[in-house]
Scaffold this active site. Structure first.
Site, PDB file in Angstrom:
ATOM      1  N   GLU A  49       0.826  -1.211   0.000  1.00 52.31           N
ATOM      2  CA  GLU A  49       0.000   0.000   0.000  1.00 52.31           C
ATOM      3  C   GLU A  49       0.860   1.260   0.000  1.00 52.31           C
ATOM      4  O   GLU A  49       0.574   2.222  -0.715  1.00 52.31           O
ATOM      5  CB  GLU A  49      -0.938   0.006   1.215  1.00 52.31           C
ATOM      6  CG  GLU A  49      -2.078  -0.994   1.136  1.00 52.31           C
ATOM      7  CD  GLU A  49      -3.058  -0.680   0.021  1.00 52.31           C
ATOM      8  OE1 GLU A  49      -3.249   0.510  -0.307  1.00 52.31           O
ATOM      9  OE2 GLU A  49      -3.635  -1.638  -0.534  1.00 52.31           O
TER      10      GLU A  49
ATOM     11  N   TYR B  84      -7.019   6.059   4.650  1.00 52.37           N
ATOM     12  CA  TYR B  84      -7.147   5.148   3.509  1.00 52.37           C
ATOM     13  C   TYR B  84      -6.280   3.905   3.701  1.00 52.37           C
ATOM     14  O   TYR B  84      -6.753   2.773   3.541  1.00 52.37           O
ATOM     15  CB  TYR B  84      -6.760   5.856   2.202  1.00 52.37           C
ATOM     16  CG  TYR B  84      -6.683   4.880   1.050  1.00 52.37           C
ATOM     17  CD1 TYR B  84      -7.835   4.494   0.382  1.00 52.37           C
ATOM     18  CD2 TYR B  84      -5.468   4.291   0.686  1.00 52.37           C
ATOM     19  CE1 TYR B  84      -7.788   3.559  -0.639  1.00 52.37           C
ATOM     20  CE2 TYR B  84      -5.414   3.351  -0.332  1.00 52.37           C
ATOM     21  CZ  TYR B  84      -6.572   2.991  -0.992  1.00 52.37           C
ATOM     22  OH  TYR B  84      -6.520   2.056  -1.982  1.00 52.37           O
TER      23      TYR B  84
ATOM     24  N   ASP C 138     -11.082   5.503  -3.053  1.00 52.12           N
ATOM     25  CA  ASP C 138      -9.925   6.150  -3.658  1.00 52.12           C
ATOM     26  C   ASP C 138     -10.367   6.821  -4.956  1.00 52.12           C
ATOM     27  O   ASP C 138     -11.563   6.885  -5.268  1.00 52.12           O
ATOM     28  CB  ASP C 138      -8.783   5.153  -3.880  1.00 52.12           C
ATOM     29  CG  ASP C 138      -9.095   4.115  -4.955  1.00 52.12           C
ATOM     30  OD1 ASP C 138     -10.247   4.071  -5.451  1.00 52.12           O
ATOM     31  OD2 ASP C 138      -8.184   3.343  -5.311  1.00 52.12           O
TER      32      ASP C 138
END
Length: 298
Positions: free
Chosen positions: A44, A129, A147
């Site tokens: 990520e 996020y 996103d």
């Protein structure tokens, strides 16, 4: 009208069609084949500024060198930052934050990754996020991911207003309870493969064509996306160039390094500017400065 008000009545059909489409055929990134929270966190962070196809090689090399949070926490921070620079993975701060997060897992969480999004946000550099993504993909315990790709899908398919709260509400309403891992992967895949900036509805077999407002009307406009800082000419680019020059020469005086870093060296972008740049690199543990000379740290 809220975002969720624009959803079709047949929510079960919408959900099932997307999950079936994803399971039938999707890009096979290696981090989609693991539920290791450390490996997922690394993917990520790397993916924040780099195309997924380019992340694969760097991700595999990173995990080979530092296979778990304990190994990363024990590493010299300059080695981690150096790896980040060598693989052009974006802002070096992300490497430093990842190194610090690994230390926190060991010292503050007893070597076990937290499973809740709110607890994951306690880790250095982990925002809402990323915390939600790790909770979803490692523990199947996240909320709906929102996103840029997901916003574009919702805006086009269901005419959701270009408003963060509307996107979050709609995404949450759409996601089947307790299925954040497959759902978030699926809807991001839809945005990355079918509902791209230039849509590929038929070519990618978009499963939402029968409900999609954009497909019906032919209006494929998308919500506004914040522009990324330009890399060309940026300080980040100059940092990378300085490292590459020092790898070639090992050690240089400032007045020889400067012209090799930028062709317009001098004046406002002269020695004072260069000292600031190499000082940042020294703080990251990448170079050593002695008087007017700079050398690559070994």
């Amino acid at each position: 009208m809220s975002g969720a008000d624009s959803l079709p009545d047949d929510l079960e059909g919408v959900r099932e069609s997307l999950i079936e489409w994803y399971r039938r055929d999707h890009r096979d990134f290696p981090w989609r084949r693991t539920d290791d929270p450390y490996a997922i966190l690394v993917s990520e962070v790397m993916s924040q500024q780099t195309q997924l196809e380019r992340v694969e090689e760097a991700w595999a090399a990173f995990l080979e060198r530092w296979p778990d949070a304990e190994a990363l926490a024990a590493a010299d921070r300059s080695a981690v930052v150096g790896f980040w620079t060598d693989h052009s993975l974006g802002y070096n701060n992300r490497a430093k934050y990842l190194h610090e997060a690994a230390r926190q897992v060991g010292e503050e969480f007893g070597g076990e990754f937290p499973e809740e999004p709110d607890d994951l946000r306690e880790l250095q550099g982990v925002g809402p996020y990323t915390a939600n993504a790790v909770a979803s993909f490692a523990f199947d315990n996240g909320d709906a991911v929102v996103d840029t790709n997901v916003k574009r899908v919702l805006y086009r398919a269901f005419d959701v207003p270009d408003d963060d709260s509307a996107f979050e509400e709609t995404a949450g309403e759409l996601m089947p309870a307790g299925e954040s891992r497959v759902w978030n992967n699926a809807i991001m895949e839809l945005g990355g493969v079918a509902c791209r900036k230039t849509p590929r509805c038929d070519e990618a077999g978009c499963p939402w064509r029968e409900w999609c407002r954009a497909y019906e009307t032919g209006d494929f406009t998308a919500p506004d996306v914040p522009t990324q800082p330009t890399f060309e000419g940026s300080r980040r680019q100059k940092r990378g160039r300085a490292i590459r020059v020092l790898k070639e020469y090992d050690e240089l005086p400032l007045d020889e390094l400067g012209p090799r870093v930028r062709v317009d060296y001098g004046g406002e972008t002269g020695e004072e500017w260069l000292r600031g740049l190499v000082s940042d690199l020294a703080d990251d543990g990448l170079v050593e400065i002695e008087g007017d000379r700079v050398r690559l740290r070994r």
